[in-house]
Design an enzyme around this catalytic site. Sequence first.
Site, PDB file in Angstrom:
ATOM      1  N   ASP A  67       0.343 -10.735  -7.291  1.00 49.78           N
ATOM      2  CA  ASP A  67      -0.225 -11.019  -5.977  1.00 49.78           C
ATOM      3  C   ASP A  67      -1.601 -10.377  -5.807  1.00 49.78           C
ATOM      4  OD1 ASP A  67       0.707  -8.417  -5.958  1.00 49.78           O
ATOM      5  OD2 ASP A  67       2.164  -8.717  -4.376  1.00 49.78           O
ATOM      6  N   ASP A 135      11.029  -3.516   3.272  1.00 54.67           N
ATOM      7  CA  ASP A 135      11.724  -4.610   3.979  1.00 54.67           C
ATOM      8  C   ASP A 135      12.356  -5.610   3.003  1.00 54.67           C
ATOM      9  OD1 ASP A 135       9.489  -5.886   2.986  1.00 54.67           O
ATOM     10  OD2 ASP A 135       8.734  -6.579   4.922  1.00 54.67           O
ATOM     11  N   HIS A 137      10.836  -7.043   0.387  1.00 52.14           N
ATOM     12  CA  HIS A 137       9.960  -8.049  -0.224  1.00 52.14           C
ATOM     13  C   HIS A 137       9.708  -7.742  -1.694  1.00 52.14           C
ATOM     14  CE1 HIS A 137       6.369  -5.437   1.076  1.00 52.14           C
ATOM     15  NE2 HIS A 137       6.069  -5.692  -0.174  1.00 52.14           N
ATOM     16  N   GLU A 142       7.557 -12.041   1.845  1.00 53.04           N
ATOM     17  CA  GLU A 142       8.107 -11.318   2.979  1.00 53.04           C
ATOM     18  C   GLU A 142       9.430 -11.952   3.429  1.00 53.04           C
ATOM     19  OE1 GLU A 142       7.007  -8.588   3.904  1.00 53.04           O
ATOM     20  OE2 GLU A 142       4.844  -8.519   4.279  1.00 53.04           O
TER      21      GLU A 142
HETATM   22  N1  LIG Z   1       2.691  -6.363  -2.956  1.00 50.85           N
HETATM   23  C1  LIG Z   1       3.151  -5.067  -3.305  1.00 50.85           C
HETATM   24  C2  LIG Z   1       4.513  -5.190  -3.942  1.00 50.85           C
HETATM   25  O1  LIG Z   1       4.392  -5.905  -5.158  1.00 50.85           O
HETATM   26  C3  LIG Z   1       5.079  -3.802  -4.174  1.00 50.85           C
HETATM   27  O2  LIG Z   1       6.304  -3.904  -4.844  1.00 50.85           O
HETATM   28  C4  LIG Z   1       5.271  -3.105  -2.861  1.00 50.85           C
HETATM   29  C5  LIG Z   1       5.880  -1.714  -2.998  1.00 50.85           C
HETATM   30  O3  LIG Z   1       4.890  -0.787  -3.288  1.00 50.85           O
HETATM   31  P1  LIG Z   1       5.138   0.674  -3.779  1.00 50.85           P
HETATM   32  O4  LIG Z   1       5.546   0.577  -5.198  1.00 50.85           O
HETATM   33  O5  LIG Z   1       3.813   1.358  -3.621  1.00 50.85           O
HETATM   34  O6  LIG Z   1       6.187   1.245  -2.910  1.00 50.85           O
HETATM   35  O7  LIG Z   1       3.987  -2.974  -2.277  1.00 50.85           O
HETATM   36  C6  LIG Z   1       3.167  -4.105  -2.119  1.00 50.85           C
HETATM   37  O8  LIG Z   1       3.499  -4.709  -0.919  1.00 50.85           O
END
Ligand SMILES: N[C@@H]1[C@@H](O)[C@H](O)[C@@H](COP(=O)(O)O)O[C@@H]1O
Length: 241
Positions: A67, A135, A137, A142
């Site tokens: 993404d 949440d 995702h 989402e």
């Molecule tokens: N788009 C990314 C996700 O791909 C990731 O998994 C999530 C969790 O991030 P973190 O690993 O920093 O908790 O954050 C973002 O929203």
Amino acid sequence: MFNIIVCKNYDEVSEQAFKLMKDIMRKEKPVLGLATGSSPVGLYKLMIQDHKENGTSYQNALTFNLDEYVGLKHTDEQSYYYFMHENLFDGIDCPEENIHVPDGSTNDPEKAAADYETELAKHTVDLQVLGIGSDGHIAFNEPGTPLDSVTHVTDLKEQTISDNARFFGGDKSKVPTKAITQGLASIMRARKIVLIATGANKADAVYGMIKGEVTTDCPASILQRHDDVTVVLDEAAAKRL
Ligand SMILES: N[C@@H]1[C@@H](O)[C@H](O)[C@@H](COP(=O)(O)O)O[C@@H]1O
């Protein structure tokens, strides 16, 4: 089907994920699905170390990121393009033309999403690295995202904007509100998946993913329908299992 590994600390989590990566890197032309966020950073450090010390080469690897924020240039330190170069690509030998990150800097993100899906669909990801949002995702899919979605433009939810504000100096108003993301169906095409989650704020999402029903309310729950998912957790993230 989930293979669940609970580790003592983040270093051990990263080592477990790295073992799977190392195995895939034995392939002649590995196709890697990569993620941003803090969860995979330890894995990426181990990949760089292994490249430097053992000569593991990414010359023949193809990479596809999950993404990208809409509206940030590649040179913006908060763009996922920049993040990936800083945390991984600058430390390994993957040719730039083999690296794919959705282009969030264009003024036609819908077209960028469609083009990305077309390119991605020409390949099969051997190992997809995933984190999980608090949440539930995955990538930027989402809650409410259709289970059959492919790469698309999405609006970020309030929860994700506040979770990610820490990367923008804690200022929620600086977090982009839209992103290009691989869809849930795109992610499910990967041969193998490793999902990394640490910390107590992931415990509910991890529970929903593994023990809840398959529902768009918890996008990660679709992984119950994949036959090769390794979930690497620390004790805090695993506490509801
Ligand atoms: N788009 C990314 C996700 O791909 C990731 O998994 C999530 C969790 O991030 P973190 O690993 O920093 O908790 O954050 C973002 O929203």
